[in-house]
Design a protein around this motif. Structure first.
Motif, PDB file in Angstrom:
ATOM      1  N   GLU A 106      -0.299  77.535  20.144  1.00  0.00           N
ATOM      2  CA  GLU A 106       0.543  77.335  18.957  1.00  0.00           C
ATOM      3  C   GLU A 106       1.938  76.812  19.291  1.00  0.00           C
ATOM      4  O   GLU A 106       2.855  76.903  18.467  1.00  0.00           O
ATOM      5  N   SER A 129      -4.842  70.207  14.393  1.00  0.00           N
ATOM      6  CA  SER A 129      -3.673  70.939  13.905  1.00  0.00           C
ATOM      7  C   SER A 129      -2.492  70.839  14.865  1.00  0.00           C
ATOM      8  O   SER A 129      -1.946  71.858  15.284  1.00  0.00           O
ATOM      9  N   ARG A 131       1.119  70.522  16.583  1.00  0.00           N
ATOM     10  CA  ARG A 131       2.417  71.094  16.212  1.00  0.00           C
ATOM     11  C   ARG A 131       3.565  70.161  16.580  1.00  0.00           C
ATOM     12  O   ARG A 131       4.721  70.482  16.344  1.00  0.00           O
ATOM     13  N   ASN A 150      -6.357  67.756  10.381  1.00  0.00           N
ATOM     14  CA  ASN A 150      -5.460  68.590   9.579  1.00  0.00           C
ATOM     15  C   ASN A 150      -3.983  68.360   9.887  1.00  0.00           C
ATOM     16  O   ASN A 150      -3.220  69.304  10.127  1.00  0.00           O
ATOM     17  N   ARG A 151      -3.633  67.110   9.863  1.00  0.00           N
ATOM     18  CA  ARG A 151      -2.227  66.733   9.953  1.00  0.00           C
ATOM     19  C   ARG A 151      -2.165  65.357   9.320  1.00  0.00           C
ATOM     20  O   ARG A 151      -2.893  64.449   9.746  1.00  0.00           O
ATOM     21  N   SER A 191       2.128  74.320  10.175  1.00  0.00           N
ATOM     22  CA  SER A 191       0.800  73.745  10.065  1.00  0.00           C
ATOM     23  C   SER A 191       0.622  73.008   8.741  1.00  0.00           C
ATOM     24  O   SER A 191       0.943  73.514   7.674  1.00  0.00           O
ATOM     25  N   TRP A 192       0.103  71.813   8.844  1.00  0.00           N
ATOM     26  CA  TRP A 192      -0.137  71.009   7.652  1.00  0.00           C
ATOM     27  C   TRP A 192      -1.089  71.746   6.723  1.00  0.00           C
ATOM     28  O   TRP A 192      -0.933  71.758   5.506  1.00  0.00           O
ATOM     29  N   ALA A 193      -2.084  72.378   7.304  1.00  0.00           N
ATOM     30  CA  ALA A 193      -3.075  73.086   6.503  1.00  0.00           C
ATOM     31  C   ALA A 193      -2.392  74.145   5.645  1.00  0.00           C
ATOM     32  O   ALA A 193      -2.696  74.301   4.460  1.00  0.00           O
ATOM     33  N   ASP A 194      -1.448  74.860   6.245  1.00  0.00           N
ATOM     34  CA  ASP A 194      -0.760  75.887   5.464  1.00  0.00           C
ATOM     35  C   ASP A 194       0.067  75.246   4.362  1.00  0.00           C
ATOM     36  O   ASP A 194       0.072  75.715   3.224  1.00  0.00           O
ATOM     37  N   ASP A 244      -6.363  81.790   5.929  1.00  0.00           N
ATOM     38  CA  ASP A 244      -7.663  81.547   6.562  1.00  0.00           C
ATOM     39  C   ASP A 244      -8.534  82.791   6.550  1.00  0.00           C
ATOM     40  O   ASP A 244      -8.116  83.860   6.118  1.00  0.00           O
ATOM     41  N   ASP A 272     -11.662  78.375   5.111  1.00  0.00           N
ATOM     42  CA  ASP A 272     -12.279  77.760   6.301  1.00  0.00           C
ATOM     43  C   ASP A 272     -13.779  77.993   6.382  1.00  0.00           C
ATOM     44  O   ASP A 272     -14.506  77.195   6.952  1.00  0.00           O
ATOM     45  N   SER A 290     -15.110  73.056   9.629  1.00  0.00           N
ATOM     46  CA  SER A 290     -14.618  73.045  11.001  1.00  0.00           C
ATOM     47  C   SER A 290     -15.437  72.071  11.845  1.00  0.00           C
ATOM     48  O   SER A 290     -14.900  71.156  12.469  1.00  0.00           O
TER      49      SER A 290
END
Lengths: 334, 334
Positions: A106, A129, A131, A150-151, A191-194, A244, A272, A290
């Motif tokens: 991370e 994902s 960073r 996911n970005r 995170s883009w997903a968040d 998630d 997810d 996924s």
DNA sequence: TTGAAAGCGCTACCAC
DNA sequence: GTGGTAGCGCTTTCAA
């Protein structure tokens, strides 16, 4: 005298043993159509006897192609990533590519280090994902074929799991079941997903006139989910949508610990769909694809490496999967 | 004129820009103590400006060291492996090694292909639960530093999770709780871990005069666990020890589906402790040290690569972790 | 159809 | 301290 120090036969050994030049020996593998068929066969046979296999590094040095790719993930222990990595592996296997795995823990700085270390020995990257800042990713993508998962960076090839639709479905379901106050259990804000999920929840809730509390959990973990239950209940929410499945799973456990029942006392929705029906109660969740995202990213990367021009943006639709962790709000909870 | 085609600066570029020879430029990085300090600094600065990073392939070609290792697993989606891989990654990061990941999909032939493809570009292998025949592993280990996890081949470096102790503890616990007939839910017979656990269960049961049924589940999966519940009950067993947590988790679900309660109606024990308390009820299991085995294997491999002579056989003791999925046998079940 | 030779980018040995 | 040079193993023009 045909074998080198430690058993590794080299092309020169094969050539010598076959009584041909290195060029010919080389072509017996790379361009057999240029060589007399009987020789091709003989050279290959001798190579096999000597246990010869081409050295990928030397080949890479002269061709510029490494036959390697790298996939970088923030945390391989997060269940979202193993199926993704597995999909990449299996596609790479078909294309005869070897794959490096990088775990950034991370951390953007570790990601930077990994990418730098790997750049020269791969033909392309799959960044799941990531960073890293947009600018750094853009630069990288200009230099070497790169596909993001996911970005969402315009101009860079990417596959996105579109959870927004699923989030809307989730909110609608909760409303239909009588919920009037919900919580969003947020993941890593970088995170883009968040960001995407958070925005979608905020908008859907606002649109529906639903009270919404956002709890920042940071790194998505089972523990974080379990421990947030108290403060979550305190917000007055009767249902939660988690960033998630891992967090949602923790929430389930938190309720069990408190002797409260899901979904009777509280409804929870994950994201997810990586835990499938393995939780108890089976988790209602937003499918995230996924494995599908890994497969799609690899396809795009392969095309990129081959000099083609694949679609820059691939969206994978995420939909609500209705299982057992959601129900109508309790009457007395009103 | 200092930069090559696509932005990749080479050592020659740096040397030219700094007005020194390639040798000096090279030493500014590899043996700075041999170079006048001010020059070291200047060269490094210029290199940084040019965005120079050494090409690992070229370096490997001339040094014989690749600074890469490979970790091969049968199935990265099996929760036993991600923590293991993560431990390897984090150790590798400290040693500045890049890591290849190979997923064999439980197939010996794919494992063969992967090992061959990787051999020339790594300094060593970590083979987790390899499926290759002993002879092939021995040969490999003779050629390149190799450490096995959960595979016991004398003469080859290996780290073994000793589940036998834990299995005995489990059997003793079950006996103490009044169980008289149990089942062992077996995993892949090619796996050393399964052989070890199976033997341990068989012996402990025989020793204690416990009735034992062995159910062959093959590939360890949640589904396999869920679906075997019927036949498992039919054996008359009142408790089961599963090859791993994944199977045990499936069994938990199978009982829930049947409306039967664990542990009231049946006791179940897993193995590996990778699901921790995330199941419901929390799984009693035999700790397996997934991460510990990865870390130990990496330490051994590093030593091997450095030409040292580490312990050939490292055992990690697995012990019973008592949680909630086991209880005394029901009276009326007698 | 085949061979000789020139690199790919880097390190290491040997002189200066 | 620094530079020249010979490879590491392979592919790939260019000639023959």
């Amino acid at each position: 005298m045909t074998s080198k120090r430690n058993g590794r036969a080299t092309l020169a050994d094969v050539a010598a043993a076959a009584g041909v030049s290195k060029s010919t020996a080389s072509r017996a593998f790379s361009r057999p159509e240029l060589i007399r068929p009987e020789n091709v066969e003989r050279i290959r046979r001798i190579a096999a006897e000597l246990g010869y296999t081409a050295d990928p590094r030397a080949r890479a040095l002269s061709t510029g192609r490494t036959a390697n790719i790298a996939v970088i993930v923030p945390d391989i222990a997060n269940p979202f990533f193993p199926p993704l990595v597995r999909a990449v592996e299996s596609g790479a296997e078909r294309a005869e590519l070897a794959v490096f795995l990088g775990d950034t823990d991370e951390s953007a700085s570790r990601e930077r280090v990994l990418v730098d270390r790997l750049e020269k020995q791969v033909d392309g990257f799959v960044l799941a994902s990531p960073r890293l800042p947009d600018a750094q990713i853009r630069e990288l993508a200009e230099r070497v074929p790169t596909v993001l998962i996911n970005r969402d960076i315009p101009g860079v090839h990417r596959v996105l799991v579109d959870a927004a639709t699923g989030v809307r479905e989730a909110v609608e379901l909760l409303i239909a079941l009588g919920h009037r106050a919900i919580a969003y259990l947020a993941g890593p804000p970088e995170s883009w997903a968040d960001q995407q999920r958070r925005d979608a929840v905020v908008q859907a809730a606002a649109h529906a006139g639903l009270a919404l509390s956002v709890l920042e959990l940071g790194r998505p973990s089972y523990e974080a989910g379990r421990e947030c239950v108290g403060s979550m209940i305190a917000t007055g929410a009767t249902a939660a949508i988690a960033f998630d499945d891992v967090i949602a799973h923790g929430v389930l456990a938190g309720f069990a610990t408190l002797g409260r029942e899901v979904p009777a006392d509280f409804s929870v929705i994950g994201c997810d769909d990586v835990l499938a029906a393995t939780t108890f109660p089976a988790l209602t969740t937003i499918s995230g694809g996924s494995a599908a995202s890994g497969a799609a990213a690899l396809d795009t990367l392969l095309a990129l490496i081959d000099g083609e021009h694949p679609e820059q943006r691939t969206a994978i639709a995420g939909h609500l999967v209705h299982r057992a962790s959601v129900s109508a709000v309790r009457q007395h909870a009103r």
